[in-house]
Write an enzyme that holds these catalytic residues in place. Structure first.
Site, mmCIF file in Angstrom:
data_model
loop_
_atom_site.group_PDB
_atom_site.id
_atom_site.type_symbol
_atom_site.label_atom_id
_atom_site.label_comp_id
_atom_site.label_asym_id
_atom_site.label_seq_id
_atom_site.Cartn_x
_atom_site.Cartn_y
_atom_site.Cartn_z
ATOM 1 N N TYR A 106 0.001 0.005 9.959
ATOM 2 C CA TYR A 106 -0.320 -0.579 8.664
ATOM 3 C C TYR A 106 0.852 -0.464 7.745
ATOM 4 O O TYR A 106 1.283 -1.674 6.890
ATOM 5 C CB TYR A 106 -1.468 -0.288 8.002
ATOM 6 C CG TYR A 106 -2.132 -0.730 6.874
ATOM 7 C CD1 TYR A 106 -2.395 -2.198 6.846
ATOM 8 C CD2 TYR A 106 -1.952 -0.007 5.636
ATOM 9 C CE1 TYR A 106 -2.831 -2.793 5.851
ATOM 10 C CE2 TYR A 106 -2.516 -0.634 4.353
ATOM 11 C CZ TYR A 106 -2.845 -1.829 4.397
ATOM 12 O OH TYR A 106 -3.125 -2.430 3.329
ATOM 13 N N SER A 151 0.865 -1.203 -0.003
ATOM 14 C CA SER A 151 -0.025 0.123 0.037
ATOM 15 C C SER A 151 0.662 1.197 0.058
ATOM 16 O O SER A 151 2.177 1.237 0.634
ATOM 17 C CB SER A 151 -0.775 -0.131 1.211
ATOM 18 O OG SER A 151 -1.260 1.453 1.547
ATOM 19 N N LYS A 186 3.499 -3.489 6.483
ATOM 20 C CA LYS A 186 3.227 -3.761 5.165
ATOM 21 C C LYS A 186 4.899 -3.708 4.290
ATOM 22 O O LYS A 186 5.099 -4.295 3.623
ATOM 23 C CB LYS A 186 2.330 -2.776 4.317
ATOM 24 C CG LYS A 186 0.941 -3.237 4.322
ATOM 25 C CD LYS A 186 0.690 -4.526 3.512
ATOM 26 C CE LYS A 186 -0.683 -5.037 3.350
ATOM 27 N NZ LYS A 186 -0.951 -6.491 2.787
#
Lengths: 318, 318
Positions: free
Chosen positions: A143, A119, A147
């Site tokens: 996040y 992302s 990631k």
């Protein structure tokens, strides 16, 4: 032969399954998720369970597996709220899956293709207006951090020949159907989707916030393109900033007004949210993607077209 | 109060212990390593065991701990040879240590300071001649990949307030005393150290290879400066490219000739090693470090001085 889709029961997983069914072929499509896949094709088999559970993994991934499309994840909002859950799913789940793929690959002619999603949330701090492929990930969110860890692991497993990995840093997906999710970017679909159905929606960020967007179908096209690319067309660094379209939140709301009229537009209420603004504001609004476009990846042409796609797919009269 | 030094029985760990002893203070210095610390001061306590072992961690890190200096690692050559061991020590060991620090920090007034070492091996692929702080890590080695993972984890644990982390990407240390180690850069000490003692040594890389070097004492000074910096002097991204000196392997050999004479110089035999050349060749030879020098980090002035330091510390008549 089989292709395993983790998060197969999720929104993107469902679309990937559908796209793979549509293009034919004989592979079994294995959905590995906490819920069963909604697809009823005899080609689809659901394995229900936790990604980090060895028994579940062995049920889903075996000598017949030729590729894994790894979509399962705890999203940005959920990761910020529950660090340990995000570690468990996003890091340990991916590691368990990579290890299983490594074991299976060791007995195969070629290492398993392993498409992982990442992302733009891996970026943080100050970023240039157009982010080059060599720009450092300095994540400002759980996040994004986890990631970025996944990116490194998939790349390293590929370099070692344990798997044949391809990491797609997806743009923010808009317009997603259904209900809001735990992603900090959930509003990027909500401010279009809800008003078009006569429901109020909240815009939590300033209107000059630039978003890097992809329609769902375009994202799926790019994921399958990443799956199909021969290894020699990939660089030694397997992480790709997947093409998107730069759109300001203000432009998104203008498009809503054009498509849904003043009534729809008036259903969006500004309610600044410092937490979401901080997370989303740390994400870049544009990337250098010429190299990927040359290698066959695609992007949407306009946000109006993306809204139109949502209307046709989900709101048009049957 | 105590400061825990993982890898405390190693070369750098011994120097860090010595430097902390020299500057006084009352903290206990806890060496956590597979071997006991060589230091005999009553201020030094050795905890012997595996970093990833919960009992060992609880013996080393407790409510009395104010800081951790995390040096223990499987180095670049060893990591390339044994991926799983590198995962166990470099990733899982660090995670266990971070979790222990998080638990202890939760009951403390401020999160524990956590100084972690990383390496220029996190960089790979094509790098500019001078690497800026925003340059992406695209590692070409297991060591680099897993150190890049560690960087992300320490930074994220810091952002969440679980620890107060500072990650030092150290230059290649030269001249190390003792015997060759498993680092791919081991030759960067060996081609000086061995000939100065009348022993043959092998140069495995081309002479125009640029190295980013730091003398051992300078590296320790920088690690302790990273420990001492108040959190407000650190950016939100806690990873720092620690200053070094750019020296070509050819210049290193010329310096050897000046200090040790033709006899010493003639003891270095060129024996190209493709594996080491590939790993070391993917590391940058220079970094932008003005910002860190302004914040009080230091670097060596010349390679001749670095060789002189080695001679004084290890070869001078007692």
């Amino acid at each position: 032969m089989s292709i395993v889709i983790t998060g197969g029961a999720g929104f993107l997983g469902g679309l990937v399954t559908e796209a793979l069914l549509e293009r034919g072929g004989e592979e079994e499509l294995v959905s590995l998720d906490l819920a069963p896949s909604a697809h009823t094709s005899p080609r689809v088999r659901s394995v229900v369970g936790d990604l980090a559970d060895q028994g579940v993994l062995e049920e889903a991934v075996g000598p017949e597996t030729t590729a894994i499309i790894h979509l399962a994840a705890v999203l940005s909002g959920g990761s910020e709220d529950d660090f340990d859950l995000s570690m468990h799913v996003n890091v340990d789940g991916t590691r368990a899956l990579l290890e299983r793929a490594r074991t299976v690959s060791a007995g195969a002619d070629a290492p398993l293709r392993f498409v992982a999603t990442s992302s733009l949330a891996v970026f943080g701090g100050e970023v240039p207006s157009v982010v080059p492929s060599s720009w450092a990930t300095q994540p400002d969110s759980t996040y994004g951090a986890l990631k970025a860890v996944v990116e490194l692991l998939v790349n390293e497993y590929s370099r070692k020949g344990f798997v044949d990995g391809r990491v797609c840093r997806l743009p923010t997906i808009s317009v997603r159907p259904g209900r809001p999710n735990s992603a900090a970017s959930s509003f990027a679909s909500g401010i279009i989707r809800e008003p078009l159905q006569g429901v109020e929606s909240v815009c939590p960020v300033p209107h000059d916030t630039l978003m890097w967007l992809s329609a769902p179908r375009t994202a799926v096209t790019n994921l399958l393109h990443a799956l199909d690319l021969p290894p020699e067309d990939l660089g030694s660094w397997r992480v790709m900033n997947i093409p998107g379209l730069t759109v300001s939140v203000g432009e998104m709301l203008e498009t809503l007004g054009r498509v849904g009229g003043d009534v729809a537009r008036s259903l969006v209420r500004d309610e600044p949210d410092a937490r979401i603004t901080a997370i989303v504001g740390s994400w870049p609004g544009a990337f250098e993607v010429d190299d990927l476009l040359e290698r066959g990846f695609v992007r949407d042409e306009s946000f109006a077209q993306m809204v139109q796609e949502y209307v046709e797919d989900h709101l048009a009269a049957p």
